[in-house]
Design an enzyme around this catalytic site. Sequence first.
Site, PDB file in Angstrom:
ATOM      1  CB  THR A  92     -10.379  -1.237   1.182  1.00 35.79           C
ATOM      2  OG1 THR A  92      -9.789  -1.552   0.242  1.00 35.79           O
ATOM      3  CG2 THR A  92     -11.935  -0.781   0.657  1.00 35.79           C
ATOM      4  N   GLY A 117     -10.622  -5.066   3.605  1.00 36.33           N
ATOM      5  CA  GLY A 117      -9.785  -6.147   3.680  1.00 36.33           C
ATOM      6  C   GLY A 117      -9.300  -7.037   2.459  1.00 36.33           C
ATOM      7  N   GLY A 118      -9.246  -6.257   1.337  1.00 30.27           N
ATOM      8  CA  GLY A 118      -8.899  -6.917   0.196  1.00 30.27           C
ATOM      9  C   GLY A 118      -9.619  -7.885  -0.326  1.00 30.27           C
TER      10      GLY A 118
END
Length: 377
Positions: free
Chosen positions: A190, A272-273
Amino acid sequence: MKNSRRLPIQMMHLKRYTYPNGKPLKAGQHFKNPKLADTFEHLAKHGLNAFYEGELADSFAADLAKAGSIITPNDIANTQADVVSPLNANLSGINCYNLPAPTQGVHSLQIIGTVNKLKHKANTEADWTHLIVEATKQSFTHRPTLWADPKALGDDYKNALTDERLTELANNIDMNTAKKWPFDAQPGDTVWMAARDKNGQLVSFIQSIYWEFGSGILMSEGGFVWNNRGLSFSLNTKDTNALAPNKRPAHTLNPAMAKFDDGRRLAYGTMGGEGQPQTQAAVFAGYAWRNKSINQAVSDPRWLLGRTWGDTSTNLKIEHSLAAQIDNELNKRGHDWVSVEDNNEMMGHAGAILDTPTTLEAATDPRSDGRATVSST
């Protein structure tokens, strides 16, 4: 060569695309993507709808079909973005905003809303770390009823940010004892960014194809890799996030913004999910409640609860310089934790723009290669 022959044909094409002359690029070398340039030129000439209909979209469907996808030209043509109202939580004079489901924006707001209820009990670095970690556990416990296509969600989602619900979550937190935790995070790939123009318009933005190289399926005429978001669906038909037609998968993206009663505005976020809500909470709490500068709030050592890239452990990871300060308290409160090196990428790449009535500041994370720039032009 033996290993490359085992790769799906699309991955082989992707490797040839990203490894010019069969070798990975070195620092200083240029990477050219003429197919992507052609895509932008095509859209500039024919309009943005040409991405979803016409010869370009047909080429996407053909590439997906070769990979075994069931996505059809009609599916691509029917893709539509929704203009939505943001979620909002007023926290002691600060209006905090994030995106609604199917993003995890509700978790980001629920975490800081829970912390707001107990921040008067946090006096030390260990207190603040413990409080945000425990608030994360409280919110993430309810993922099955909060994180899915909004049409599949019910009262738990509607009431997630009410004062009663935040109080309930806060009452489940013991400031002296850590709760056991099995959280298993999903990976992500991301980028977050923010921008403010000369007229004062402030934007918090995030984009992701999910996982490194997304699905690994290269659009031969588009010059880009297809996303992997469908992986977030559950194949258990009883789950709220179960795979179904015309349904959107739960996804991690949640750019954040806050408006203070005194006129300050803060756009912030991170990659960072599923670590995003945790990093956002650390940055927001550091600036809004702990009297840190925005640069310090972004740069200070952090933590991550749950699994990260290439790892199977679900415990608490804490950057070394912070762990060295609070290790005794972590043990005393029963945290299952491990120390990791400072400026660790697993903690996300955070950033922020702080716009006040008299000043403009930008901060970027030392864990990334991002850039924060304030220009007078």
